[in-house]
Design a protein around this motif. Structure first.
Motif, PDB file in Angstrom:
ATOM      1  N   ASP A   1       0.860  -1.195   0.000  1.00  0.00           N
ATOM      2  CA  ASP A   1       0.000   0.000   0.000  1.00  0.00           C
ATOM      3  C   ASP A   1       0.894   1.241   0.000  1.00  0.00           C
ATOM      4  O   ASP A   1       1.042   1.907   1.027  1.00  0.00           O
ATOM      5  CB  ASP A   1      -0.888   0.007   1.259  1.00  0.00           C
ATOM      6  N   PRO A   2       1.529   1.544  -1.137  1.00  0.00           N
ATOM      7  CA  PRO A   2       2.581   2.575  -1.127  1.00  0.00           C
ATOM      8  C   PRO A   2       2.047   3.990  -0.878  1.00  0.00           C
ATOM      9  O   PRO A   2       1.537   4.640  -1.780  1.00  0.00           O
ATOM     10  CB  PRO A   2       3.222   2.461  -2.515  1.00  0.00           C
ATOM     11  N   LEU A   3       2.158   4.421   0.340  1.00  0.00           N
ATOM     12  CA  LEU A   3       1.635   5.719   0.755  1.00  0.00           C
ATOM     13  C   LEU A   3       2.610   6.848   0.450  1.00  0.00           C
ATOM     14  O   LEU A   3       2.225   7.905  -0.058  1.00  0.00           O
ATOM     15  CB  LEU A   3       1.348   5.653   2.262  1.00  0.00           C
ATOM     16  N   LEU A   4       3.888   6.599   0.741  1.00  0.00           N
ATOM     17  CA  LEU A   4       4.869   7.681   0.633  1.00  0.00           C
ATOM     18  C   LEU A   4       4.990   8.203  -0.799  1.00  0.00           C
ATOM     19  O   LEU A   4       5.087   9.408  -1.030  1.00  0.00           O
ATOM     20  CB  LEU A   4       6.223   7.182   1.158  1.00  0.00           C
ATOM     21  N   THR A   5       4.940   7.300  -1.753  1.00  0.00           N
ATOM     22  CA  THR A   5       5.030   7.706  -3.161  1.00  0.00           C
ATOM     23  C   THR A   5       3.872   8.640  -3.505  1.00  0.00           C
ATOM     24  O   THR A   5       4.064   9.674  -4.161  1.00  0.00           O
ATOM     25  CB  THR A   5       5.008   6.449  -4.067  1.00  0.00           C
TER      26      THR A   5
ATOM     27  N   GLY B   1      -4.862   1.885   3.632  1.00  0.00           N
ATOM     28  CA  GLY B   1      -4.192   0.584   3.573  1.00  0.00           C
ATOM     29  C   GLY B   1      -3.843   0.027   4.947  1.00  0.00           C
ATOM     30  O   GLY B   1      -4.385   0.436   5.975  1.00  0.00           O
ATOM     31  N   ARG B   2      -2.885  -0.903   4.939  1.00  0.00           N
ATOM     32  CA  ARG B   2      -2.500  -1.595   6.168  1.00  0.00           C
ATOM     33  C   ARG B   2      -1.348  -0.871   6.866  1.00  0.00           C
ATOM     34  O   ARG B   2      -0.338  -0.557   6.241  1.00  0.00           O
ATOM     35  CB  ARG B   2      -2.056  -3.027   5.830  1.00  0.00           C
ATOM     36  N   ARG B   3      -1.539  -0.622   8.163  1.00  0.00           N
ATOM     37  CA  ARG B   3      -0.540   0.122   8.938  1.00  0.00           C
ATOM     38  C   ARG B   3      -0.428  -0.493  10.327  1.00  0.00           C
ATOM     39  O   ARG B   3      -1.433  -0.950  10.879  1.00  0.00           O
ATOM     40  CB  ARG B   3      -1.024   1.568   9.066  1.00  0.00           C
ATOM     41  N   TYR B   4       0.766  -0.520  10.870  1.00  0.00           N
ATOM     42  CA  TYR B   4       0.961  -1.065  12.213  1.00  0.00           C
ATOM     43  C   TYR B   4       1.788  -0.101  13.039  1.00  0.00           C
ATOM     44  O   TYR B   4       2.885   0.273  12.631  1.00  0.00           O
ATOM     45  CB  TYR B   4       1.720  -2.404  12.139  1.00  0.00           C
TER      46      TYR B   4
END
Ligand code: UTP
Length: 309
Positions: A149-153, A264-267
């Motif tokens: 789940d590429p968030l930073l891009t 998306g998925r985050r921990y």
């Protein structure tokens, strides 16, 4: 720069990532008494290695770690260990050898020490001499984002398009918002929001929304000047959220603040419950460990867990 040049010249490409890892990790004591919480293993790799991998996957190969009093294990993990490498080579264990070498080859890693952990805002201030006057990314060292789940891009692209700073937001249960910074927003375009206000760890009744700030930021270097005039806030710490609130209000100071909503998925591996969930989920998905672990977990959930309940 004249107006026409400013409109036509491309924004500088972001290449630097700052990873704050100097917090006390009190929620995880006593495990974090002598070990930074960012070094706790998530399956068989320290949390912070996932974070560095995420930075490099987004094209950021210059990494600055903000470390604290227990910095040695972090430095050693990203450095060569010739003795161990030799031992593995002699045993012919090329698979483990390459895993050991992997963390060294990821990026150019620099370190700066935050003498006193006076808050996340203060940790970012320590990065100023290294970062200079270009926008940069911040990835919290205990916050994992699933690589699928590429968030930073997305955040880097949003910054290139809109300028200013970009923060990551995630919808949380309203009862949980007191654990986060909360944002009020106006939609702009394509999932990008203009942030109009921020409050650090609000009481649920005072929260402007259930959009929580999570541990990824792309910041305009003007944040340093704003942090310099940000007094200690909640918990007596210099809060990055307070500086971002100033930037959202006075956009002339350091550009506007935008938000990208993450689904998306985050921990949050600094939280014990989330840490355990991250290990179970990632272990289940691992091709080497997953099949056996899933089979054990199924039996445990159906046969042993009911006896605990
Ligand atoms: P946290 O608030 O989760 O870290 O900061 P903490 O203070 O270590 O946590 P607890 O509540 O005591 O368990 C988020 C990130 O910012 C870093 C932390 O290491 C973490 O990665 N941080 C925090 C710093 O680098 N310096 C600080 O002064 C505070």
């Amino acid at each position: 720069m004249d107006k026409v040049t400013a409109m036509t010249s491309p924004r500088p490409r972001i290449s630097k990532a700052v990873i704050p890892a100097a917090g006390l990790g009190t929620r995880f004591l006593p495990a974090t008494k002598a070990t930074p919480k960012e070094m706790l293993p998530v399956v068989d790799q320290p949390a912070i290695q996932y974070v560095v991998e995420e930075a490099t996957a987004a094209g950021l190969t210059d990494v600055l770690m903000i470390t604290g009093r227990n910095k040695r294990p972090v430095e050693d993990h990203f450095d060569r260990n010739y003795e161990l490498e030799d031992a593995l080579r002699r045993k012919g264990d090329s698979e483990r050898l390459s895993r050991v070498q992997q963390s060294t080859a990821l990026a150019t890693i620099h370190y700066v020490r935050q003498g006193d952990p006076k808050g996340l805002g203060h940790a970012i201030q320590c990065a100023e001499p290294h970062v200079g006057d270009q926008p940069f990314a911040v990835l919290l060292g205990d916050d994992l984002i699933d690589p699928r789940d590429p968030l930073l891009t997305r955040m880097i692209e949003a910054q290139a398009e809109h300028g200013g700073s970009v923060i990551a937001l995630m919808e949380v249960d309203p009862e949980q918002i007191h654990l986060y910074g909360a944002a009020s927003v106006d939609p702009v375009a394509d999932g990008v929001m203009r942030v109009t206000g921020l409050v650090e760890k609000p009481d649920p009744a005072d929260a402007p929304s259930n959009l929580a700030i999570i541990g990824r930021y792309v910041l305009d270097p003007g944040v340093f000047e704003v942090l310099d005039r940000t007094p200690p806030g909640r918990g007596g710490e210099i809060q990055l959220t307070d500086a971002l609130q100033t930037m959202a209000r006075e956009s002339a100071a350091a550009g506007p603040v935008y938000g990208v909503v993450f689904k998306g998925r985050r921990y949050d591996t600094g939280d014990r419950g989330d840490y355990l969930r991250s290990i179970v989920r990632l272990a289940c998905e691992r091709p080497d460990l997953g099949p056996e672990f899933r089979s054990w977990l199924r039996t445990y959930v159906s046969e042993e867990m009911p006896q605990i309940d």
